[in-house]
Structure formats: C-alpha cells, structure tokens
Design an enzyme around this catalytic site. Structure first.
Site, mmCIF file in Angstrom:
data_model
loop_
_atom_site.group_PDB
_atom_site.id
_atom_site.type_symbol
_atom_site.label_atom_id
_atom_site.label_comp_id
_atom_site.label_asym_id
_atom_site.label_seq_id
_atom_site.Cartn_x
_atom_site.Cartn_y
_atom_site.Cartn_z
ATOM 1 N N ASP A 18 0.246 3.912 -14.041
ATOM 2 C CA ASP A 18 -0.040 3.626 -12.631
ATOM 3 C C ASP A 18 0.591 4.721 -11.753
ATOM 4 O O ASP A 18 1.785 5.027 -11.896
ATOM 5 C CB ASP A 18 0.575 2.251 -12.309
ATOM 6 C CG ASP A 18 0.146 1.707 -10.974
ATOM 7 O OD1 ASP A 18 -0.955 2.045 -10.505
ATOM 8 O OD2 ASP A 18 0.915 0.905 -10.390
ATOM 9 N N ASN A 76 -5.470 -4.227 -8.804
ATOM 10 C CA ASN A 76 -4.069 -4.013 -9.170
ATOM 11 C C ASN A 76 -3.156 -5.078 -8.592
ATOM 12 O O ASN A 76 -3.184 -5.340 -7.372
ATOM 13 C CB ASN A 76 -3.611 -2.655 -8.622
ATOM 14 C CG ASN A 76 -4.083 -1.497 -9.458
ATOM 15 O OD1 ASN A 76 -4.961 -1.642 -10.304
ATOM 16 N ND2 ASN A 76 -3.500 -0.341 -9.220
HETATM 17 P P1 13P Z 1 0.499 -4.946 -4.897
HETATM 18 O O1 13P Z 1 1.756 -4.461 -4.272
HETATM 19 O O2 13P Z 1 -0.428 -5.530 -3.883
HETATM 20 O O3 13P Z 1 0.741 -5.890 -6.023
HETATM 21 O O4 13P Z 1 -0.278 -3.669 -5.510
HETATM 22 C C1 13P Z 1 0.090 -3.157 -6.761
HETATM 23 C C2 13P Z 1 -0.564 -1.851 -7.037
HETATM 24 O O5 13P Z 1 -1.461 -1.394 -6.367
HETATM 25 C C3 13P Z 1 -0.043 -1.103 -8.202
HETATM 26 O O6 13P Z 1 -0.637 0.158 -8.305
HETATM 27 O O1 G3H Z 2 1.941 0.506 -6.751
HETATM 28 C C1 G3H Z 2 3.074 0.390 -7.167
HETATM 29 C C2 G3H Z 2 3.486 -0.687 -8.076
HETATM 30 O O2 G3H Z 2 3.759 -1.872 -7.393
HETATM 31 C C3 G3H Z 2 4.629 -0.228 -8.914
HETATM 32 O O3 G3H Z 2 5.816 -0.308 -8.216
HETATM 33 O O4 G3H Z 2 6.765 1.953 -8.585
HETATM 34 O O5 G3H Z 2 8.239 0.025 -7.887
HETATM 35 O O6 G3H Z 2 7.286 0.126 -10.205
HETATM 36 P P1 G3H Z 2 7.113 0.515 -8.749
HETATM 37 ZN ZN ZN Z 3 -1.068 1.113 -6.467
#
Ligand code: 13P
Ligand code: G3H
Ligand code: ZN
Length: 309
Positions: free
Chosen positions: A82, A254
């Site tokens: 991600d 997501n």
């Molecule tokens: P949320 O913060 O809405 O759960 O989105 C997560 C996300 O886009 C991770 O890439």
């Molecule tokens: O989009 C981001 C996700 O919520 C991941 O969050 O980078 O704090 O693990 P993080």
């Molecule tokens: Zn994201």
C-alpha cells in the site's frame, strides 16, 4: 493455495459490479480476523501492507503470517504493498514475495508520476506482479504522506486515460473526495460521482481503486469514547456511497481506519470492564473477533463480495 494477483479478482468484480476489500494488516490478530471473515463469507480478499506496517512488524514476519493464512484458510489471497513511495520499496516487495504493489507517485508532477509508475510497472510485470498507481491527491494523513485538504486535487479524467495508456498500469487509485483517516468530512459527506462516472466511461473494463474508504462505524467511535477514548467529530464515507462506487468501476476499496477503530474499541471495552486482566490474549481474542465481525459486515453490506470465489 499460493498468493494470487488481483487480476482475475478485478475482472470478476468489474463484471459483477462489486468491489474487493483491501484491508491493511500489521499483526497476527488483524490478519486472522480478516481472513476468517473472508473465508466464512467466501469472499475474494486483498491484504495490504504499508511502509509503516513493514517498519513496525518487519517484512519477513508479515510475509510468513500471510503464508500461514494461505495454508490455514485455503483462500486465494492477494498480498499488496500500500502506498509504495519509491521504486526501491516496490522492488523490495516484488522481490520479497508480494503479488501486487502500489507506486504512489501522486505527489509528483503528471510526467514524473508517469515515468516512476512506468519504471515500477516494467519491473513488476517482468516478475508477474501487478501494479496500482495513483493520480490526483487525497487529503489526509498516511505514515509517509501528509496532504492538507488545500493540496488535495481530484483526478482529471483525460489525464487518467493518458496515464493508463502511457504506464500500462493494472489499476488506478482516483481522488473523488475521500480521504485517509477518521475525519473525512466536516459537514455532509459528498463524493464526486459525476467525475467517477466520467473516468469509468473513458476507461472501460479498467479497475479503479478507492482509498480512504472506511465508513468510520459510529458504534466503534462511541465505544472508544465511552471507555476513555477521545475521538471527536469522526466521520467516514456512507455505506451506500461505497456500494454505488462498486457499480461504477471501483473494484478495490481500501479499509484501514475501521480495523483500527474496531480493535481499539474492543480493547478499551475489555480493559475497562476487566481491570484485573493483564494477559494480552484476554483482550486480543475479543479484538480479533471484533475485526472479524466488522469485516463480515463490510463484505456483505459495503463490498457485496460474499460468495464470489
Ligand atoms: P481509511 O483511512 O479510510 O481506512 O483508508 C485506508 C487506505 O486508503 C489505505 O491505503
Ligand atoms: O493509507 C494509509 C493506511 O491507512 C496505512 O496507514 O501508513 O499508518 O500504516 P499507515
Ligand atoms: Zn490509501
């Protein structure tokens, strides 16, 4: 069952007008809760790992936990990076066993984003790994990325077509008004569905991705606050908007914030009601169950991905 890419998942989701949930994972209990839910619902599943998760848990632990989940559940699972912020982290995840990576070049100029994405696509495709990119900028906070709402920009449909053609990317995250975290809207929630429809019609059969798609379930916010938390003014994307997005070419939704809230609400409640408990299993077991129930709810009511294996 080996890891799978999201290619076949997205083809089915696109044709069936539903979305596959991409859930962020950081530890064993989160993985187990999500995987048990998907297994019971017979749902396709993407587990995703951020740079922050890799730093927290280490790549090797997350890979081994996901391998255990594959063996234990016999589910087809896609393991995705991600918000990869540069070529090196994408390469490390391609080489390190992931089946999908995201290169997030959204902070760069259009041309730089294309060049970076193309470099990742060329490498990943040579190893059988699929790639998601992002065009347009979401507001909100991520581990490595912080975007003020003033700097957020919605995705331009013409640019989206040019971007996909020039990069050969497999899916594209678009900005239509969602944002990361628990505070998505100050007033009434609004997404730019006209823009989504336009992008979708100009990129037929192409899977789009919606980040920042937690609904911020009020029951978890209320529970956190009831048991000592301080989460004021949290608001997510309404469920019906996500269902609508799934009908308009969004194949990946997501979700991270809702996992965090479900887990924290459960742990807060348990510790407040059982002040003598100090064995982590006593509060992590109900937390894992809370995640499982929340994910089952998403699969049924938000993603519409039950019985799609
Ligand atoms: P949320 O913060 O809405 O759960 O989105 C997560 C996300 O886009 C991770 O890439
Ligand atoms: O989009 C981001 C996700 O919520 C991941 O969050 O980078 O704090 O693990 P993080
Ligand atoms: Zn994201």
């Amino acid at each position: 069952m080996p890891l799978v890419t999201s290619k076949a998942m997205f083809e089915k989701a696109y044709a069936g007008k539903y979305a596959v949930g991409a859930f962020n994972v950081n530890n064993m209990e989160i993985i187990q809760g999500i995987v048990e839910a998907a297994k019971e619902e017979k749902s396709p599943l993407i587990l995703q790992v951020s740079a922050g998760a890799r730093k927290y848990a280490k790549h090797i632990y997350l890979i081994k936990l996901v391998e255990a989940a594959l063996e234990d559940s016999d589910l087809p699972i896609c393991l995705h990076l991600d918000h990869g912020e540069d070529f090196d982290i994408c390469k490390a995840c391609v080489d390190g066993g992931f089946s999908s990576v995201m290169i997030d070049g959204s902070k760069y100029s259009f041309e730089e984003n294309i060049a970076l994405t193309k470099k990742v696509v060329d490498y990943a495709h040579s190893k059988g790994v699929v790639v998601e990119a992002e065009l347009g900028r979401l507001a909100g906070v991520e581990d490595a990325v912080k975007v003020n709402s003033a700097d957020a920009t919605y995705t331009d449909p013409d640019q989206a077509v040019e971007f996909v053609e020039k990069t050969g990317v497999d899916s594209l995250a678009i900005a239509i008004g969602t944002s990361h975290g628990a505070y998505k809207f100050k007033g009434k929630p609004e997404l730019d569905f006209a823009r989504l429809e336009k992008i979708s019609s100009m990129l037929p059969n192409f899977p789009l991705v919606l980040h920042g798609a937690s609904t911020v379930l009020p029951e978890f916010v209320a529970k956190c606050n009831e048991f000592g938390g301080n989460i004021a003014g949290a608001q997510g994307v309404p469920e019906e908007m996500l269902l609508q997005a799934g009908q308009l070419g969004v194949c990946k939704i997501n979700i991270d914030t809702d996992l965090r809230l479900a887990m924290t609400a459960s742990i807060r409640e348990h510790l407040a009601n059982h002040p003598a408990d100090f064995d982590p299993r006593q509060y992590l077991k109900p937390a894992r169950e809370a995640i499982k129930n929340m994910v089952k709810h998403k699969i049924r009511n938000v993603l519409n991905s039950s019985n799609r294996l």
